[in-house]
Design a protein around this motif. Structure first.
Motif: not given
Length: 309
Positions: A34-37, A39-40, A79, A201, A225, A241-242
């Motif tokens: 996912t986009w958040n993963e 990014q991390t 985003y 980001s 995203c 994003c998911e």
């Protein structure tokens, strides 16, 4: 499996005149996240998800994806926050009322304002439409139709100078009242809008883009995203994003100034000759490359896989 492909060059400046130094070095990560993963992961292993600030950055990332053989969508660091607001600032009971049409609202560059026809649609704010102002209060108001077409900002200004504001619609009854104006006015601006709210980001300012006219239905999403692909000629889109996609990280590189003192045994050597410059750079690059870049270049793919696990 996590695979990384490195693309970047060592840049020198000083006594030699050299091409522009890229500030971003990009790394393609094949594993879909996912986009958040993503990014991390990028923040842990590199600097952040990829930022593109100009056409040179875009071309560099395009070469990277081409060398990887990956044609479909990849996440990058852009985003957008989705936050609809009323022109008069109303946030009370009914402020969340909406009458969106099919596939509305949608994201498309400059489509940040809302008109009423049979239902509501997001639209280009620079388009000139007729509109409805109101007098009174948002809960108890009287609509004032304006038949002179204006863009959304000018319509807002006209309503504020002559009445209260563009129409705020907080329930089905008020929506029907606006709808009664449609037969003789056509498309009608109302007071709902959202700011562009586009962000990188890594915190870079947003000043350059490569969007097309593709529409993404926003639905109930509060964030969309950044997605791009070779298949779509590196055009940017905002997407959900998911969903899990491969992605591109970046290492932000600091500019390095290196002065070289060269003793020439042969006075006929031309320092402006391209072949001479290339030979000097080749000999100097290993010693002048930033330490963190050399460390990343030396990682094996197996080490990258273990780090991800």
């Amino acid at each position: 499996m996590m695979e990384g492909i490195w693309l970047g060059v060592c840049c020198l400046s000083g006594w030699l005149i050299l091409p522009t130094c890229p500030l971003h070095q990009y790394y393609f990560i094949k594993e879909p996240l996912t986009w958040n993963e993503a990014q991390t992961y990028c923040r842990q292993k590199y600097t952040d998800l990829a930022t593109m600030e100009n056409a040179d950055d875009l071309n560099q990332l395009q070469r990277l994806l081409s060398s990887s053989g990956h044609n479909s969508g990849v996440w990058f660091g852009l985003y957008s926050k989705i936050n609809w607001k009323w022109s008069d600032g109303f946030t009370g009971s009914g402020a969340e009322y909406r009458d969106w049409g099919t596939n509305e609202p949608h994201f498309q560059m400059d489509h940040f304002c809302v008109y009423k026809y049979t239902t509501w649609s997001s639209y280009n704010c620079d388009s000139e439409l007729k509109f409805s102002c109101y007098t009174g209060t948002p809960d108890n108001h009287q609509l004032v139709p304006v038949t002179k077409a204006m863009n959304w900002s000018n319509a807002q200004k006209h309503c504020r100078e002559n009445y209260v504001d563009l129409a705020t619609v907080t329930n089905a009854n008020q929506d029907q009242q606006v709808g009664k104006l449609v037969p003789y006015m056509g498309f009608i601006w109302i007071g709902l809008f959202r700011d562009p709210e586009l962000y990188w980001s890594d915190g870079s300012s947003f000043s350059w883009s490569n969007f097309d006219h593709f529409k993404t239905t926003i639905s109930s999403n509060t964030v969309l995203c950044g997605l791009t692909s070779l298949q779509k000629s590196m055009i940017w889109r905002l997407w959900y994003c998911e969903e899990r996609k491969p992605f591109v990280c970046q290492l932000t590189v600091r500019r390095q100034v290196v002065k070289l003192r060269i003793d020439l045994g042969d006075s006929s050597v031309d320092l402006n000759d391209a072949a001479v410059k290339a030979e000097i750079l080749e000999k100097a690059s290993v010693q002048t490359a930033p330490r963190d870049v050399r460390n990343i270049q030396s990682r094996s793919q197996d080490e990258g896989k273990r780090a991800f696990k």
